[in-house]
Every structure is written in structure tokens, then in C-alpha cells.
Design a protein around this motif. Structure first.
Motif, PDB file in Angstrom:
ATOM      1  N   SER A  62       0.850  -1.189   0.000  1.00 50.01           N
ATOM      2  CA  SER A  62       0.000   0.000   0.000  1.00 50.01           C
ATOM      3  C   SER A  62       0.884   1.236   0.000  1.00 50.01           C
ATOM      4  CB  SER A  62      -0.916   0.010   1.226  1.00 50.01           C
ATOM      5  OG  SER A  62      -1.770  -1.112   1.228  1.00 50.01           O
ATOM      6  N   ILE A  63       0.411   2.299  -0.641  1.00 51.72           N
ATOM      7  CA  ILE A  63       1.203   3.530  -0.759  1.00 51.72           C
ATOM      8  C   ILE A  63       0.313   4.728  -0.457  1.00 51.72           C
ATOM      9  CG2 ILE A  63       2.619   4.972  -2.282  1.00 51.72           C
ATOM     10  CD1 ILE A  63       3.190   2.487  -3.946  1.00 51.72           C
ATOM     11  N   ILE A  64       0.834   5.636   0.367  1.00 51.24           N
ATOM     12  CA  ILE A  64       0.160   6.923   0.571  1.00 51.24           C
ATOM     13  C   ILE A  64       1.129   8.022   0.168  1.00 51.24           C
ATOM     14  CG2 ILE A  64       0.827   7.053   3.018  1.00 51.24           C
ATOM     15  CD1 ILE A  64      -1.845   8.518   3.499  1.00 51.24           C
ATOM     16  N   VAL A  65       0.655   8.917  -0.676  1.00 53.69           N
ATOM     17  CA  VAL A  65       1.457  10.000  -1.224  1.00 53.69           C
ATOM     18  C   VAL A  65       0.883  11.320  -0.715  1.00 53.69           C
ATOM     19  CG1 VAL A  65       2.144  11.200  -3.330  1.00 53.69           C
ATOM     20  CG2 VAL A  65       2.090   8.709  -3.285  1.00 53.69           C
ATOM     21  N   THR A  66       1.741  12.197  -0.211  1.00 56.69           N
ATOM     22  CA  THR A  66       1.288  13.548   0.130  1.00 56.69           C
ATOM     23  C   THR A  66       1.908  14.525  -0.863  1.00 56.69           C
ATOM     24  OG1 THR A  66       3.118  14.085   1.634  1.00 56.69           O
ATOM     25  CG2 THR A  66       1.237  12.925   2.570  1.00 56.69           C
ATOM     26  N   THR A  67       1.131  15.517  -1.243  1.00 60.50           N
ATOM     27  CA  THR A  67       1.618  16.479  -2.225  1.00 60.50           C
ATOM     28  C   THR A  67       0.787  17.744  -2.179  1.00 60.50           C
ATOM     29  OG1 THR A  67       2.168  16.779  -4.565  1.00 60.50           O
ATOM     30  CG2 THR A  67       0.139  15.593  -4.077  1.00 60.50           C
ATOM     31  N   ARG A  68       1.280  18.758  -2.848  1.00 62.31           N
ATOM     32  CA  ARG A  68       0.512  19.990  -3.003  1.00 62.31           C
ATOM     33  C   ARG A  68      -0.414  19.839  -4.201  1.00 62.31           C
ATOM     34  NH1 ARG A  68       5.786  22.832  -2.461  1.00 62.31           N
ATOM     35  NH2 ARG A  68       5.474  23.554  -4.603  1.00 62.31           N
ATOM     36  N   PRO A  69      -1.477  20.649  -4.294  1.00 58.45           N
ATOM     37  CA  PRO A  69      -2.461  20.483  -5.384  1.00 58.45           C
ATOM     38  C   PRO A  69      -1.851  20.562  -6.774  1.00 58.45           C
ATOM     39  CG  PRO A  69      -3.359  21.896  -3.681  1.00 58.45           C
ATOM     40  CD  PRO A  69      -1.935  21.647  -3.299  1.00 58.45           C
ATOM     41  N   SER A  70      -0.838  21.400  -6.976  1.00 57.76           N
ATOM     42  CA  SER A  70      -0.293  21.573  -8.320  1.00 57.76           C
ATOM     43  C   SER A  70       0.400  20.318  -8.835  1.00 57.76           C
ATOM     44  CB  SER A  70       0.697  22.740  -8.337  1.00 57.76           C
ATOM     45  OG  SER A  70       1.812  22.458  -7.500  1.00 57.76           O
ATOM     46  N   ALA A  71       0.826  19.428  -7.932  1.00 58.28           N
ATOM     47  CA  ALA A  71       1.564  18.236  -8.349  1.00 58.28           C
ATOM     48  C   ALA A  71       0.698  16.990  -8.406  1.00 58.28           C
ATOM     49  CB  ALA A  71       2.746  18.001  -7.416  1.00 58.28           C
ATOM     50  N   VAL A  72      -0.596  17.107  -8.088  1.00 57.21           N
ATOM     51  CA  VAL A  72      -1.465  15.933  -8.106  1.00 57.21           C
ATOM     52  C   VAL A  72      -1.511  15.314  -9.501  1.00 57.21           C
ATOM     53  CG1 VAL A  72      -3.867  15.176  -7.867  1.00 57.21           C
ATOM     54  CG2 VAL A  72      -2.864  16.695  -6.166  1.00 57.21           C
ATOM     55  N   ARG A  73      -1.467  16.154 -10.532  1.00 54.76           N
ATOM     56  CA  ARG A  73      -1.604  15.668 -11.911  1.00 54.76           C
ATOM     57  C   ARG A  73      -0.384  14.895 -12.389  1.00 54.76           C
ATOM     58  NH1 ARG A  73      -3.014  21.053 -11.940  1.00 54.76           N
ATOM     59  NH2 ARG A  73      -1.065  21.607 -12.981  1.00 54.76           N
ATOM     60  N   ARG A  74       0.708  14.903 -11.620  1.00 53.08           N
ATOM     61  CA  ARG A  74       1.897  14.173 -12.053  1.00 53.08           C
ATOM     62  C   ARG A  74       1.711  12.662 -11.997  1.00 53.08           C
ATOM     63  NH1 ARG A  74       6.832  17.641  -9.191  1.00 53.08           N
ATOM     64  NH2 ARG A  74       6.111  19.709  -9.840  1.00 53.08           N
ATOM     65  N   ILE A  75       0.738  12.204 -11.235  1.00 49.54           N
ATOM     66  CA  ILE A  75       0.430  10.766 -11.171  1.00 49.54           C
ATOM     67  C   ILE A  75      -0.827  10.519 -12.007  1.00 49.54           C
ATOM     68  CG2 ILE A  75      -0.041   8.814  -9.670  1.00 49.54           C
ATOM     69  CD1 ILE A  75       1.179  10.337  -7.379  1.00 49.54           C
ATOM     70  N   PRO A  76      -0.759   9.702 -13.047  1.00 51.96           N
ATOM     71  CA  PRO A  76      -1.961   9.402 -13.840  1.00 51.96           C
ATOM     72  C   PRO A  76      -3.066   8.825 -12.964  1.00 51.96           C
ATOM     73  CG  PRO A  76       0.006   8.640 -14.975  1.00 51.96           C
ATOM     74  CD  PRO A  76       0.447   9.053 -13.595  1.00 51.96           C
ATOM     75  N   GLY A  77      -4.280   9.209 -13.243  1.00 49.29           N
ATOM     76  CA  GLY A  77      -5.413   8.808 -12.432  1.00 49.29           C
ATOM     77  C   GLY A  77      -5.602   7.311 -12.331  1.00 49.29           C
ATOM     78  N   LYS A  78      -5.171   6.548 -13.346  1.00 53.73           N
ATOM     79  CA  LYS A  78      -5.387   5.103 -13.317  1.00 53.73           C
ATOM     80  C   LYS A  78      -4.533   4.413 -12.257  1.00 53.73           C
ATOM     81  CE  LYS A  78      -2.025   4.322 -17.057  1.00 53.73           C
ATOM     82  NZ  LYS A  78      -1.866   3.787 -18.425  1.00 53.73           N
ATOM     83  N   TYR A  79      -3.533   5.113 -11.735  1.00 54.41           N
ATOM     84  CA  TYR A  79      -2.687   4.544 -10.698  1.00 54.41           C
ATOM     85  C   TYR A  79      -3.097   4.985  -9.291  1.00 54.41           C
ATOM     86  CZ  TYR A  79       0.383   3.585 -14.672  1.00 54.41           C
ATOM     87  OH  TYR A  79       0.888   3.138 -15.864  1.00 54.41           O
ATOM     88  N   VAL A  80      -4.188   5.689  -9.181  1.00 49.55           N
ATOM     89  CA  VAL A  80      -4.623   6.217  -7.882  1.00 49.55           C
ATOM     90  C   VAL A  80      -5.947   5.582  -7.499  1.00 49.55           C
ATOM     91  CG1 VAL A  80      -5.193   8.280  -6.552  1.00 49.55           C
ATOM     92  CG2 VAL A  80      -3.427   8.395  -8.313  1.00 49.55           C
ATOM     93  N   GLY A  81      -5.989   5.002  -6.304  1.00 49.89           N
ATOM     94  CA  GLY A  81      -7.223   4.393  -5.825  1.00 49.89           C
ATOM     95  C   GLY A  81      -8.122   5.370  -5.099  1.00 49.89           C
ATOM     96  N   ARG A  82      -7.542   6.362  -4.460  1.00 50.91           N
ATOM     97  CA  ARG A  82      -8.373   7.343  -3.748  1.00 50.91           C
ATOM     98  C   ARG A  82      -7.628   8.672  -3.668  1.00 50.91           C
ATOM     99  NH1 ARG A  82     -10.345   4.630   0.655  1.00 50.91           N
ATOM    100  NH2 ARG A  82     -12.438   4.599  -0.261  1.00 50.91           N
ATOM    101  N   TYR A  83      -8.354   9.738  -3.956  1.00 51.33           N
ATOM    102  CA  TYR A  83      -7.862  11.100  -3.736  1.00 51.33           C
ATOM    103  C   TYR A  83      -8.506  11.629  -2.460  1.00 51.33           C
ATOM    104  CZ  TYR A  83      -6.164  11.200  -8.584  1.00 51.33           C
ATOM    105  OH  TYR A  83      -5.502  10.944  -9.750  1.00 51.33           O
ATOM    106  N   ALA A  84      -7.697  12.248  -1.611  1.00 49.67           N
ATOM    107  CA  ALA A  84      -8.231  12.827  -0.371  1.00 49.67           C
ATOM    108  C   ALA A  84      -7.578  14.190  -0.158  1.00 49.67           C
ATOM    109  CB  ALA A  84      -7.955  11.914   0.817  1.00 49.67           C
ATOM    110  N   GLU A  85      -8.402  15.175   0.140  1.00 51.71           N
ATOM    111  CA  GLU A  85      -7.913  16.538   0.351  1.00 51.71           C
ATOM    112  C   GLU A  85      -7.912  16.863   1.837  1.00 51.71           C
ATOM    113  OE1 GLU A  85      -8.838  21.176  -0.935  1.00 51.71           O
ATOM    114  OE2 GLU A  85     -10.315  19.606  -1.348  1.00 51.71           O
ATOM    115  N   ILE A  86      -6.786  17.352   2.335  1.00 51.20           N
ATOM    116  CA  ILE A  86      -6.707  17.823   3.725  1.00 51.20           C
ATOM    117  C   ILE A  86      -7.249  19.243   3.771  1.00 51.20           C
ATOM    118  CG2 ILE A  86      -5.195  18.294   5.672  1.00 51.20           C
ATOM    119  CD1 ILE A  86      -3.301  16.252   4.699  1.00 51.20           C
ATOM    120  N   CYS A  87      -8.281  19.439   4.561  1.00 49.86           N
ATOM    121  CA  CYS A  87      -8.977  20.731   4.593  1.00 49.86           C
ATOM    122  C   CYS A  87      -8.692  21.532   5.850  1.00 49.86           C
ATOM    123  CB  CYS A  87     -10.487  20.513   4.460  1.00 49.86           C
ATOM    124  SG  CYS A  87     -10.958  19.605   2.979  1.00 49.86           S
ATOM    125  N   GLY A  88      -7.754  21.073   6.678  1.00 49.48           N
ATOM    126  CA  GLY A  88      -7.440  21.825   7.877  1.00 49.48           C
ATOM    127  C   GLY A  88      -8.559  21.772   8.900  1.00 49.48           C
TER     128      GLY A  88
END
Length: 989
Positions: free
Chosen positions: A301-327
């Protein structure tokens, strides 16, 4: 090409107003996840119960697109019992325990700022999980709606998910293996990951048997090929026995990749080849790509943290879930954080944990009320980073007993920026590799500076466009601006919450505008076009001048051309000329600092420390009506931050952030300041403005400059400034840079107490005239004053303690001080509740004093016996020639006895009434002036009675004299007393 691979903008270029999208969730929502491990005190338990009652987790309602990296099996895949038993029987089990111990020690370590600006707290003691909202790639890529904070609260509640449920099956029943956790700067990504690792180390994350965290910033610095197994053992030696089992057993492994924006990933086969062998050396970026592809260790299992501008660097087909930290998008979370943080034992900085618990509870209560008013601070505290800043600032304001050089307000803000921007580049794909803080100082600093100069805090969409977009000329500049808007903009600017200003932006924390404006000026970014062009030309000519000099020297030896030396000298002229212009720029910075520091229109505002306190805790009382004209904006922190940024320590921190301020530049600015700042300070400043000046000197942290500035201050008037422990410490620190004697220190009506006197003790020793009236100083404070007066280095000659509750015990301490003091010539104990016993104690010790010349015991309820005893002692005193006894309970017989003593005495004058036999006392105007000055602090009814008695005495004495000149004097004094009585009865005095 898939939509995930397109370089589509996260935010449209059309309107800055689309950045109004606030952190999702509402302050009143009941759909959130809260994680906390301990709450201190009953109040903390109350907040915890209240928040948990209001919390809940809603389940997914539909299938989320781009659920790549998922597998079609159950939530908890069955694990081979044989594999687990085999693992337990191997040395790898001990290795994992060692790994957990090592990770726990590393990730529990708090940054220096925690220890520097308050007590250090572990993640287990103080932690509130931010709200995490499940998202999708379509939502990330689509244009943001034009929303303000207010109408965002009316939107449907988003899907909220907890940290422990990130790897649950998705809405379509597929097991999630890859999770992308994204959020803007300051939302708490790194802290959340640290807490996640610590939870696993302590057995609170049982889903995974092994957690392996990687820093993408660390990986980005290495390009040499390395295998996955070697990479793991290189970072974590304890896992040498476990690494061979990766991929060969059913070991449940979680890889954490923190800060993916630092890596340039290429998912094309032409850019990164496939690799499924964990022993195959490949570049670190290729290891990450193949892990995310699920080609390498597909069960992990892999969890990646990143800023919004870099989310697109990973193709969507390799991501099982997107989660936004809202503070902290709910004020209940903010309140809970503040309750836990400010209620921790040791927060008040004192050994006795319960000594300031009431003050801590009061702070939390005031802060909670301010949040409930939907104040701008509630919008700022959406970001957990700003909650830390608020708590740290409150700790600085309320619990600072000493101020070492490391503790300054500028230092807090500089360290706050280092916590959030240290090592951060704006865009790792940009060749300029500009640091994020340098870009902020240049772009946002310009907006902040223009706001300070025009005295405004609200900025329209046109203001933002003019500041950020007008000078954009290249593709690279536009790309950097896009990344800034996506990742950083909301850290510094947020929609205004004031009615009628919903379509404008303000700085998240008001003081941040002044800090960035100061940074913009000190960095030299405030330049005209000619200055910028001149600097570039100077640098170019300066670089080539040495090479040209060598060439010309060779040619001049071969060809005797006389013009060559002339040409060489001409090449040197421009850099020299520009260096002179640069020195003028430093003069301009010093002039700006002095002009802003001594603005006369700001002379009678509260001092800056009180202003900061009000901005955080609010102002108690009725709220301002929306139609009421607001007060003018005040920017008195701006010049103070300019001085603070020039301190050596802050310059060192800013250097780490990519904002370099050279030693020579700081030296030249300080040199220019001597001509402007010190000269202006000699004009005489109002008390609050003088406090600001002293605070400026403390922030500047230049001992030589401060000593020169303080030597020019012979009189220090801080009357009516609320002298908190912090302000007392600042005064003691700044005054401690010199040893010169102070002619006068006025600390009347400054809320001083015993601890304040202890802090100021070294300063008080050097003051000739010391005003301490109206400070509620009781017997404990008098004990400190006794020690002060008995000190062999004490130079106090004039001590005023009027209107303090000294009492009999305090009089005992002061009497002991009188007996052994050799410097005091004037002592005022007017209205200090001495009573007869207190006056008698003073009289008993007065004979041992050889230097006192004047003693004021007025308004102390003295009767005839005590008054006569004091005057009897005064008659025999070598130097005492004046005793004030007016407004005491002295009868007519006592008055006559005192008058007879006065007639027989040799130089002693007892000021009792306005009359002296059949004449007016020569001190009648002095007595009435004392009454008028102190009337706001005295019992008005008692004063009225005394004035009536005085009037009767004047009339009686006037009738007894036949001298017309004396009668005229009596009538004049009577008229003054009648005026005062009339004003007193009508309440106009």
C-alpha cells in the motif's frame, strides 16, 4: 492521452475571485473526523465530548472515477497463518520492533521552534486531526466556482473520511492500494503523516505490519541508480533482515511518500522503464514510479502527500483514492486545539502548574468567544499552521518572564515561515528553482507594501491582478504564478468576512501583511525600473571588467595606445557609481523605517503588543455596527519588523528560505539608522509610542546600536502603559545595554505587581526619580522596594508611591528602608492606607535616616497623636524640612498643636490645612493641585467632606483677621475651593 496526463490548470486564469474557495467543510458542520489522544482538565473533556457529539463519518454515495490501483477483493485480505507464524519465528520480528522504536523517536521529535517559543508537546499530548475530504481527479481538474467563505458554508457537505479509513474499499467495492493525500501549504500534511507513523509505532494502526516512510525531498537529491531493497536498508538499517521478505510473503507493507512535488516523475514507458525486481538498481524516481504503477511490490500500500499543483503528475489510473486535507474547517476543532495547547502543564512557564491556571482558562475563553463571533481569525485558523502561530504568540505575550535574544516577535514569524517553507521550491520542474519564500517575498510582499503605504488591508480582484499579473512576460513566469495560486495563495490571503467586503481579500493574519511588507523593503525588492536595470548592468560589467583589464594590459604593452587606460577606467565608473546608488538605497530603507516608526498620527494608539493581543482575543464590549465608520488602519508593526528582520538570527533563518540579506547591507542600514531613528527618538515620545520604540530596539537585536539609542534617553515616561511581564522584560533588556543613570522613570498607572518589580530591579536601581503611583502595590511589593532602597548601588532620590495599598505591613518594610537608605530625599506615601500605626512605625525609623528632605503622608486617616509624633520626629531631623499631612483626620485641637510646633520648630514645615493661623498657607495651591490630580482615584464623598471642612476653616480664619490684604487672599482661595466643590457635586471634575 488520459485526462490525468494533461497539463490542465487547477485554477482558471480568468478570475482571481475563483480562489475564494475556502477550505471545505463549514464551521457548523457535523460531518468531520476528530482524532485526539489526551485532553487536559475538565474544560478540555467538555470540549472533547462536545466535538465528538457533533462529529460523524458519512459513507461514500457513489463510485468515484479514476479508481486505479484498486483490486477486486475484500477489505481485509486474508493473511497466511503459516506466513505470520514464520515471521514471528524469525529475527525480522525483532527488526520491526527496533524499526518502530527508531521511527517513534525520530517522528516524535519536535522542531526547534516548539522548544524555543513555549513548552514542547508530544504528538500524543496535543494533536487534533484535520478534516480530510474524499475527492476525485475530475473535481481537482475542473474550474473552481466563484465562492466566498460565507456562501461556501451553504454548499452540500462533502464526503469526510478518517485517516484510518483511507485504505478501505471504495464506493465500488474495490480495495484501495494507492492514496494521494493533497493539500495547500499549512493544512497539516506533514504533521498528519508524523502522527500516522507514531500511531503505527504504538500499535494504533494495526492494518499494516510494516511502515516505510520516504521523504521525496531526500530522494530528489540523489540520481544514482539504486535498488528498492538497498534504498530501504540505506535509510533503515534495522530492516536488513526484513527486506528479503518483501514481495515473497504476505507481509502488509505501507510506503509513505511525503512531498511528491519535489520529484519529477515520468510515467511514460519511454521515460521510465518497467521494473519489477526490488534488487534492480534504477534511479530513485524510477523506483517511485514503478511502486505507483504496482509493477514493483504490487501488494504494498502507498500513501502519497503532495501539493495540489503536483497531483496531476500521477496518472489517475494509478490512484485508488484522492483525499484533500482541509485543515480545521470547523471552529469546534479550532477550539479543541487551543484548549489542549493552552491548558498543557508548563504552558505558563512557571514551576507551579496551578499558579496561572485561571489566566490560561481566561485566555481560552476569550479566544473561544472571538472565534464564535466569526471573526477574521476564525478564517485564518482554518489552517492548523496559523493555530500554532496564535498559540505561540499568546505564549509570548502572556507567559514570557525573560526575553533571551532568541525570543522576539519577528523571530516567531520568521520561524513560522521556516516551519512551513523550509527547503520548499515553488516548482521543481522550473529551471530557475526559485525558493517558495523568495517568490512570496517578491510577489505578495509587493502587495503588502502597497497596502501599508496606502493604509489599507482589503484588496480587490483588480489589486491582485495589478500586483501579480501585470509584469508576467514569459511562459515560465506564468507557470510559476499558476503554481503559486494553486498551492500558496490561500496561506497568505483569504476572503474578508466583514459585511459588505465579501468580495475582497485580506491577509490571513493582519501582522503578516506588515511582516511581508518589511521583508519586501529590506530585501531591496522596492526598486524602480532604472534601479533594476542599473543593477543588472552593474553586475554584468563588474563580472567582465577583470577579464577586460587583463586583455587591455596585454594590448597596451604591444600597441602603445594612450586611450586604452582611459577606456579601462570608464568601464570601472559604472559599477562604482551604482554602488553609491546602492548605499543611497540603504539610506532610503533607514529613512522609511524612521518615518513609519515616528508617525505623529499614530502617537496616541495602543502600543503594538496590545494591538496584537486585541487582534487575537478581540476587544470585549459591544460589536461595531456595520454602518459605523471604521477606524483608520494602523501599521505600527511594519517598521518594527523591518528592524527585527535585520537581526543576525533572523537573517540566518531567511537565508535558509532563499531570502539573502548580506552582512554589509545590514551594517550600512544600521549605520544610516543612527542618523534618522536615534535623532527622531530625542524629540520626546508619548508613552505608548516610547514603548513601541523600546520594543523596536529589542527586536533589532543590535546591542551597540541599542546602547547608543538608550544613552540618549534621560527621561523614560511609560505612564498608563499596561506593563505586562513581557513589556517589563523588554524594558529591562533594552535598558540593560548601558549602565548610565536615568533621570526619571515614570511607571505610574502601569498595572505593576511584585513580579514586575523583580524583573525591573536592575533598571530601578539606576533611576533618580521613580514614579510608581497608582499600581496596586501592596506589602509584598514594598518588600521588594525595601530591598531596592537598601541596595548599595541604589541612586533613587525621589520615590512616589501615592495611591497604592501599602498598609501597615508595607509601612514597616518602607520604614526599614528609610533607616538604611542613603540616597532618598523625597518620599510620597499620599493615600496609601497607612493609618496611625503605619505612620508611627515610619516615625520610629525616621530618626535613623540622614538624607530625607520631604515626606508626604497626606490622606492616610492619621489622627492627632500620629500626626504630632511624626512632626516631633521631623523637628529633630537633620535634613527633613517639609511634611505633608493634609486630608487626614486631624481635629482643631490637633491643628493648633501642630501650628504651635510649627512656630517653635527650626525649619520644619507641616502642610496640614490651607490656612496658617490668620493667614493663607503659602502651599495652598500645591495642596489643591494634588487634590485635583488625584480626584479620579479617591473617594469623592470623602474628598467633598474634606473640602467642606477646608472651606469652613478658610471662612473662620478670614473673619479673625482685620488685614484687608489677607482677607482678599482668603476670598481668592475660598472661590477656588467653591469651584472645586461645585464641579464635584455636578460630576464635571
Amino acid at each position: 492521452m488520459s485526462q490525468a496526463m494533461q497539463c490542465q490548470s487547477c485554477l482558471p486564469w480568468g478570475s482571481w475571485m475563483q480562489l475564494r474557495r475556502s477550505l471545505p467543510g463549514s464551521r457548523g458542520t457535523q460531518s468531520m473526523y476528530l482524532c485526539t489522544t489526551s485532553v487536559q482538565g475538565a474544560a478540555g473533556s467538555y470540549f472533547l465530548r462536545k466535538t465528538l457529539h457533533a462529529s460523524g463519518i458519512s459513507l461514500p454515495r457513489g463510485c468515484v472515477s479514476y479508481q486505479g490501483g484498486s483490486q477486486e477483493h475484500s477489505v481485509q485480505p486474508s493473511t497466511s497463518r503459516h506466513g505470520l507464524s514464520q515471521l514471528r519465528n524469525m529475527a525480522s520480528s525483532d527488526a520491526i520492533k527496533k524499526h518502530q522504536k527508531s521511527l517513534s523517536a525520530w517522528f516524535s521529535h519536535q522542531p526547534n521552534e516548539e522548544r524555543q517559543f513555549g513548552p514542547s508537546f508530544s504528538l500524543d499530548a496535543v494533536h487534533v486531526d484535520p478534516v480530510i475530504r474524499e475527492s476525485s481527479l475530475e473535481e481537482i481538474l475542473k474550474p473552481s466556482p466563484d465562492l466566498t467563505i460565507q456562501n461556501q458554508l451553504q454548499q452540500p457537505r462533502s464526503q469526510v473520511i478518517s485517516v484510518h479509513n483511507l485504505f478501505d474499499v471504495d464506493a465500488c467495492g474495490r480495495q484501495v492500494k494507492n492514496v494521494v493525500l493533497y493539500g495547500t501549504v499549512g493544512t497539516g500534511k506533514s504533521t498528519l503523516i508524523k502522527k500516522m507513523v507514531v500511531d503505527w509505532c504504538n500499535g494504533r494502526l494495526p492494518r499494516f505490519e510494516l511502515v516505510i516512510p520516504f521523504s521525496c525531498e531526500d530522494l530528489s537529491h540523489s540520481h544514482a541508480p539504486i535498488s528498492l531493497r538497498r534504498l530501504i536498508t540505506k535509510k533503515y538499517q534495522h530492516l536488513r533482515d526484513v527486506v528479503p521478505m518483501l514481495g515473497a510473503s504476505n507481509l502488509k507493507v505501507l510506503f509513505i511518500l511525503n512531498g511528491l512535488e519535489r520529484l519529477n516523475l515520468d510515467f511514460r514507458l519511454a521515460g521510465t522503464e518497467l521494473c519489477c525486481d526490488p534488487n534492480e538498481p534504477v534511479p530513485p524516481s524510477a523506483v517511485v514510479v514503478n511502486l505507483l504503477r504496482k509493477y514493483l511490490l504490487p501488494e504494498a500500500s502507498i500513501i502519497v502527500t503532495t501539493r495540489p499543483s503536483a497531483v496531476r503528475r500521477i496518472p489517475g489510473k494509478y490512484v485508488g483514492r484522492y483525499a484533500e486535507i482541509c485543515g480545521f474547517s470547523d471552529t469546534n476543532l479550532q477550539k479543541l486545539y487551543f484548549q489542549m495547547r493552552l491548558s498543557q502543564p508548563g504552558c505558563n512557564g512557571e514551576d507551579n502548574a496551578g499558579s496561572s491556571s485561571g489566566e490560561q482558562e481566561n485566555l481560552v475563553e476569550m479566544l473561544s468567544r472571538n472565534l464564535e463571533r466569526h471573526n477574521q481569525i476564525a478564517a485564518a485558523c482554518f489552517l492548523p499552521s496559523y493555530c500554532w502561530l496564535v498559540c505561540t504568540t499568546l505564549h509570548f505575550l502572556y507567559f514570557t518572564r525573560t526575553v533571551p535574544p532568541s525570543q522576539t516577535l519577528t523571530g516567531i514569524y520568521t520561524s513560522f515561515l521556516r516551519l512551513n517553507f523550509s527547503g520548499e521550491v515553488l516548482d521543481s520542474t522550473d529551471p530557475t528553482n526559485i525558493s517558495m519564500m523568495k517568490y512570496v517575498a517578491k510577489m505578495v510582499g509587493k502587495l503588502a507594501y502597497e497596502g501599508v503605504m496606502s493604509r489599507k488591508t482589503c484588496f480587490s480582484e483588480d489589486d491582485l491582478r495589478q500586483c501579480f499579473e501585470v509584469e508576467m512576460k514569459t511562459e515560465s513566469e506564468l507557470n510559476l504564478l499558476e503554481v503559486f495560486r494553486s498551492d500558496v495563495f490561500r496561506f497568505f490571503l483569504t476572503p474578508c468576512v466583514q459585511p459588505g467586503k465579501e468580495h475582497t481579500f485580506v491577509f490571513t493574519i493582519p501582522a503578516m501583511q506588515e511582516y511581508l511588507a518589511a521583508l519586501y523593503v529590506v530585501l531591496g525588492e522596492k526598486k524602480t525600473l532604472a534601479q533594476r536595470v542599473g543593477k543588472e548592468l552593474s553586475e554584468i560589467i563588474g563580472k567582465v571588467s577583470e577579464d577586460v583589464a587583463v586583455v587591455l594590459s596585454i594590448i597596451s604593452k604591444v600597441l602603445p595606445l594612450r586611450f586604452l587606460p582611459v577606456l579601462f577606467n570608464l568601464l570601472k565608473i559604472f559599477p562604482r557609481y551604482f554602488s553609491r546608488l546602492s548605499s543611497k538605497d540603504r539610506d532610503a530603507i533607514a529613512h522609511t523605517m524612521a518615518e513609519e516608526l515616528f508617525k505623529e498620527e499614530d502617537y496616541y494608539n495602543d502600543d503594538v503588543l496590545d494591538q496584537i493581543n486585541f487582534s487575537i482575543l478581540g476587544v470585549e464590549g459591544p460589536m461595531r455596527h456595520p454602518d459605523e465608520v471604521p477606524d483608520d488602519e494602523v501599521f505600527e508593526l511594519f517598521p518594527i519588523f523591518m528592524g527585527g528582520i535585520l537581526s543576525r538570527r533572523n537573517r540566518a533563518i531567511l537565508e535558509q528560505l532563499g531570502c539573502s540579506i548580506k552582512n554589509l547591507a545590514a551594517f550600512e542600514i544600521a549605520k544610516a539608522m543612527k542618523k534618522t531613528v536615534i535623532r527622531n527618538s530625542r524629540k520626546g515620545l508619548p508613552p505608548s509610542e516610547l514603548m513601541d520604540y523600546l520594543f523596536f530596539l529589542h527586536e533589532f537585536q543590535n546591542e551597540r546600536f541599542t546602547a547608543e539609542a538608550i544613552r540618549s534617553l534621560r527621561t523614560v515616561n511609560l505612564s498608563s502603559v499596561k506593563m505586562t511581564p513581557l513589556k517589563c522584560s523588554v524594558l529591562a533588556s533594552v535598558m540593560g545595554t548601558t549602565c548610565h543613570e536615568v533621570e526619571e522613570l515614570n511607571l505610574s498607572s502601569c498595572n505593576l505587581d511584585t513580579s514586575s518589580l523583580r524583573i525591573l530591579f536592575p533598571v530601578l536601581l539606576r533611576c533618580k526619580a521613580l514614579h510608581l503611583q497608582l499600581n496596586s502595590l501592596g506589602s509584598d511589593a514594598c518588600k521588594e522596594i525595601r530591598d531596592l532602597l537598601l541596595h548599595d548601588k541604589c541612586v533613587v532620590s525621589n520615590l512616589r508611591l501615592a495611591n497604592n495599598p501599602v498598609g501597615e505591613q508595607g509601612a514597616q518594610y518602607l520604614a526599614e528602608a528609610l533607616a538604611g537608605n542613603h540616597s532618598l530625599t523625597y518620599l510620597s506615601l499620599l493615600h496609601t492606607a497607612l493609618g496611625d500605626r503605619g505612620a508611627e512605625v515610619i516615625a520610629q525609623h525616621l530618626a535613623k535616616n540622614q538624607h530625607l528632605q520631604e515626606l508626604n503622608l497626606g490622606y492616610n486617616s492619621l489622627t492627632d497623636t500620629a500626626a504630632l509624633q511624626v512632626v516631633e520626629v521631623a523637628k529633630k531631623h537633620m535634613t527633613l524640612d517639609k511634611v505633608h499631612l493634609y486630608f487626614n483626620d486631624i481635629s482643631e485641637d490637633g491643628k493648633r498643636a501642630l501650628h504651635s510646633l510649627r512656630m517653635d520648630q527650626d525649619g520644619v514645615r507641616a502642610l496640614v490645612f490651607l490656612t496658617a493661623g490668620t493667614d493663607v498657607s503659602e502651599y495652598w495651591s500645591n495642596i489643591l493641585n494634588v487634590v485635583q490630580k488625584n480626584l479620579p482615584f479617591w473617594d469623592r464623598e470623602r474628598v467633598r467632606q474634606h473640602l467642606a471642612l477646608i472651606l469652613q476653616d478658610l471662612e473662620s480664619s478670614r473673619r479673625q483677621t482685620a488685614n484687608p490684604w489677607r482677607k482678599a487672599k482668603f476670598l481668592r482661595v475660598e472661590s477656588e475651593v467653591k469651584k472645586m466643590l461645585g464641579k464635584l457635586q455636578h460630576g464635571t471634575l
